[in-house]
Enzyme design. Structure first.
Site, PDB file in Angstrom:
ATOM      1  N   HIS A  84       0.913  -1.191   0.106  1.00  0.00           N
ATOM      2  CA  HIS A  84      -0.093   0.115  -0.057  1.00  0.00           C
ATOM      3  C   HIS A  84       0.940   1.333   0.040  1.00  0.00           C
ATOM      4  O   HIS A  84       1.831   1.193   0.631  1.00  0.00           O
ATOM      5  CB  HIS A  84      -0.929   0.103   1.211  1.00  0.00           C
ATOM      6  CG  HIS A  84      -1.669   1.095   1.192  1.00  0.00           C
ATOM      7  ND1 HIS A  84      -2.819   1.362   0.412  1.00  0.00           N
ATOM      8  CD2 HIS A  84      -1.778   2.198   2.142  1.00  0.00           C
ATOM      9  CE1 HIS A  84      -3.328   2.486   0.803  1.00  0.00           C
ATOM     10  NE2 HIS A  84      -2.643   3.251   1.684  1.00  0.00           N
TER      11      HIS A  84
ATOM     12  N   GLY B 136       2.404   5.078   4.681  1.00  0.00           N
ATOM     13  CA  GLY B 136       2.131   6.138   6.009  1.00  0.00           C
ATOM     14  C   GLY B 136       0.857   5.397   6.130  1.00  0.00           C
ATOM     15  O   GLY B 136      -0.071   4.981   5.409  1.00  0.00           O
ATOM     16  N   ASP B 137       0.410   5.926   7.210  1.00  0.00           N
ATOM     17  CA  ASP B 137      -1.111   5.772   7.670  1.00  0.00           C
ATOM     18  C   ASP B 137      -2.024   6.188   6.815  1.00  0.00           C
ATOM     19  O   ASP B 137      -1.919   7.369   6.190  1.00  0.00           O
ATOM     20  CB  ASP B 137      -1.545   6.091   9.282  1.00  0.00           C
ATOM     21  CG  ASP B 137      -0.482   5.221  10.189  1.00  0.00           C
ATOM     22  OD1 ASP B 137      -0.088   4.038   9.791  1.00  0.00           O
ATOM     23  OD2 ASP B 137      -0.504   5.690  11.161  1.00  0.00           O
TER      24      ASP B 137
ATOM     25  N   GLY C 179      -4.899   8.765   5.714  1.00  0.00           N
ATOM     26  CA  GLY C 179      -5.242  10.014   5.797  1.00  0.00           C
ATOM     27  C   GLY C 179      -3.904  11.148   6.234  1.00  0.00           C
ATOM     28  O   GLY C 179      -4.269  12.049   6.457  1.00  0.00           O
TER      29      GLY C 179
ATOM     30  N   GLY D 155      -2.066  12.094   3.909  1.00  0.00           N
ATOM     31  CA  GLY D 155      -1.750  12.758   2.643  1.00  0.00           C
ATOM     32  C   GLY D 155      -0.792  12.285   1.848  1.00  0.00           C
ATOM     33  O   GLY D 155      -0.078  12.979   1.030  1.00  0.00           O
ATOM     34  N   LYS D 156      -0.668  11.030   1.441  1.00  0.00           N
ATOM     35  CA  LYS D 156       0.075  10.230   0.560  1.00  0.00           C
ATOM     36  C   LYS D 156      -0.137  10.659  -0.935  1.00  0.00           C
ATOM     37  O   LYS D 156       0.606  11.191  -1.630  1.00  0.00           O
ATOM     38  CB  LYS D 156      -0.042   8.839   0.641  1.00  0.00           C
ATOM     39  CG  LYS D 156       0.655   8.238   2.134  1.00  0.00           C
ATOM     40  CD  LYS D 156       0.772   6.973   2.085  1.00  0.00           C
ATOM     41  CE  LYS D 156      -0.642   6.130   2.039  1.00  0.00           C
ATOM     42  NZ  LYS D 156      -1.701   6.500   3.077  1.00  0.00           N
TER      43      LYS D 156
ATOM     44  N   ASP E 299      -2.021   3.644  -4.241  1.00  0.00           N
ATOM     45  CA  ASP E 299      -2.936   2.907  -3.435  1.00  0.00           C
ATOM     46  C   ASP E 299      -2.420   1.351  -3.335  1.00  0.00           C
ATOM     47  O   ASP E 299      -2.060   1.011  -2.173  1.00  0.00           O
ATOM     48  CB  ASP E 299      -4.338   2.789  -3.781  1.00  0.00           C
ATOM     49  CG  ASP E 299      -5.238   2.167  -2.856  1.00  0.00           C
ATOM     50  OD1 ASP E 299      -5.142   2.545  -1.611  1.00  0.00           O
ATOM     51  OD2 ASP E 299      -5.862   1.350  -3.083  1.00  0.00           O
TER      52      ASP E 299
ATOM     53  N   GLU F  35      -6.207   8.905  -6.363  1.00  0.00           N
ATOM     54  CA  GLU F  35      -7.399   9.085  -5.870  1.00  0.00           C
ATOM     55  C   GLU F  35      -6.925  10.375  -4.807  1.00  0.00           C
ATOM     56  O   GLU F  35      -6.201   9.928  -3.798  1.00  0.00           O
ATOM     57  CB  GLU F  35      -7.949   7.959  -4.845  1.00  0.00           C
ATOM     58  CG  GLU F  35      -9.252   8.349  -4.229  1.00  0.00           C
ATOM     59  CD  GLU F  35      -9.704   7.203  -3.425  1.00  0.00           C
ATOM     60  OE1 GLU F  35     -10.830   7.319  -2.554  1.00  0.00           O
ATOM     61  OE2 GLU F  35      -8.970   6.226  -3.362  1.00  0.00           O
TER      62      GLU F  35
ATOM     63  N   ARG G   4      15.229  11.401  15.359  1.00  0.00           N
ATOM     64  CA  ARG G   4      15.750  12.759  14.680  1.00  0.00           C
ATOM     65  C   ARG G   4      17.053  12.635  13.290  1.00  0.00           C
ATOM     66  O   ARG G   4      17.149  13.089  12.539  1.00  0.00           O
ATOM     67  CB  ARG G   4      15.721  13.804  15.614  1.00  0.00           C
ATOM     68  CG  ARG G   4      16.122  15.141  14.739  1.00  0.00           C
ATOM     69  CD  ARG G   4      16.225  16.337  16.146  1.00  0.00           C
ATOM     70  NE  ARG G   4      16.622  17.592  15.335  1.00  0.00           N
ATOM     71  CZ  ARG G   4      16.655  18.725  15.954  1.00  0.00           C
ATOM     72  NH1 ARG G   4      16.536  18.730  17.256  1.00  0.00           N
ATOM     73  NH2 ARG G   4      17.049  20.024  15.505  1.00  0.00           N
TER      74      ARG G   4
END
Length: 327
Positions: A150, A165-166, A168, A170-171, A189, A214, A254
């Site tokens: 994904h 990334g999770d 939501g 913004g990928k 996706d 999408e 970091r």
């Protein structure tokens, strides 16, 4: 460790059908053996497709055997008894098929043994070397270990980059921003990856999602239609994984001293983590990560150079302190 080829669904019939046009194959004998396949143990032991197809080899008879002009000449020089004994030994280990290339005519004994044992016998006017190269490439592609991941797969500065990334985070929006900056979309996706070599993983887009991105609030965007042909790519080699993480992710480091990597199909792929927060220009950060990875691949490691500067400075300070003590 290289993962084994997956050739469970490959049969003599599928080999013939998939390579019929390019190799101009004709089926001479052994039609009843259309469902013959590779010995699972031979596939398990094979380090690559090169171990499963090649010129006539009586030491490894359980692979696809290709007869060219030298092999046919060798075979015809044998006396009748040796010829039949070697052919019987070859057939006994049930190779998936035999192929007579270089436009040669198969010896009557070969046709007879293949017919009796239901061993598929193909003929091709193409050179034996070309037949072997084509079949090795075919087996590598069709049997390569695969996985669907994904994320958004992009061509950024000529490097295949998977943005993960999770949900939501913004990928897709980031992908759209990168496309508007001149980079290319491979898949959104769902991305199909296949390991085609010891250090080569290729990513493609599933046919149903090709050219589509999408974006929440906008729906599906046809990137090829909106941005043009240069905004999409058919395939790319996976070289970097960018992980988008939330600001409160406790695992975020970091200044990672050791290089980070993620295992994909048994191969470690370089990775970086970028925190998502208001006001951060993620597109610029991803481009910087790609440029830095390119430098690392060229042997330039900024962090190590900085640490070396610190070491030299500390060594100089210690030397100056020792001299002051002596004074």
């Amino acid at each position: 460790m290289t993962q084994p080829l997956n050739l469970a669904g490959v049969t003599a019939q599928s080999l013939f059908d998939d390579n019929f046009s390019e190799l101009k194959l004709s089926w001479i004998a052994g039609l009843e053996g259309a469902d013959k396949s590779f010995d699972p143990e031979a596939v398990k032991l094979a380090s690559s497709s090169s171990d499963l197809v090649g010129h006539l080899n009586l030491i490894h008879p359980d692979r696809m055997q290709v007869f060219g002009v030298p092999e046919i000449n060798y075979y015809e020089k044998l006396d009748s008894e040796n010829r039949k004994r070697q052919l019987a030994g070859l057939i006994s280990l049930k190779p998936p098929c035999l192929i007579v290339a270089d436009g040669c005519e198969p010896h009557d004994d070969i046709v007879l043994y293949c017919q009796r044992s239901s061993t598929p016998l193909f003929k091709s006017p193409t050179s034996a070397a070309t037949v072997i190269d084509r079949l090795r490439t075919y087996l590598t592609k069709i049997g390569a270990p695969r996985v669907t991941m994904h994320g958004v797969f992009m061509d950024i500065l000529g490097m295949g980059v998977l943005i993960t990334g999770d949900s939501g985070l913004g990928k897709s929006e980031l992908g759209l921003e990168l496309i508007s900056r001149g980079h290319g979309l491979v898949a959104d996706d769902a991305v199909d990856f296949a390991r085609l070599g010891p250090d080569y993983i290729e990513g493609r887009c599933p046919p149903i999602l090709r050219d589509l991105l999408e974006v929440r609030g906008l729906g599906l965007l046809d990137i090829r239609t909106i941005f043009g042909e240069t905004a999409v790519r058919r395939r790319m080699k996976l070289r970097l994984i960018v992980q988008l993480v939330r600001r409160n992710d406790g695992e975020f480091e970091r200044l990672p001293i050791d290089g980070q990597s993620i295992d994909v199909l048994g191969l470690g792929i370089r990775s970086v983590k970028i925190q998502v927060a208001a006001g951060r220009n993620l597109a610029v950060l991803v481009e910087a990560a790609v440029r830095n990875t390119i430098l690392q691949l060229r042997g330039i490691d900024t962090l190590k150079e900085f640490m070396e500067r610190q070491r030299k400075l500390m060594a100089t300070d210690d030397s100056n302190k020792n001299q002051n003590r002596l004074i």
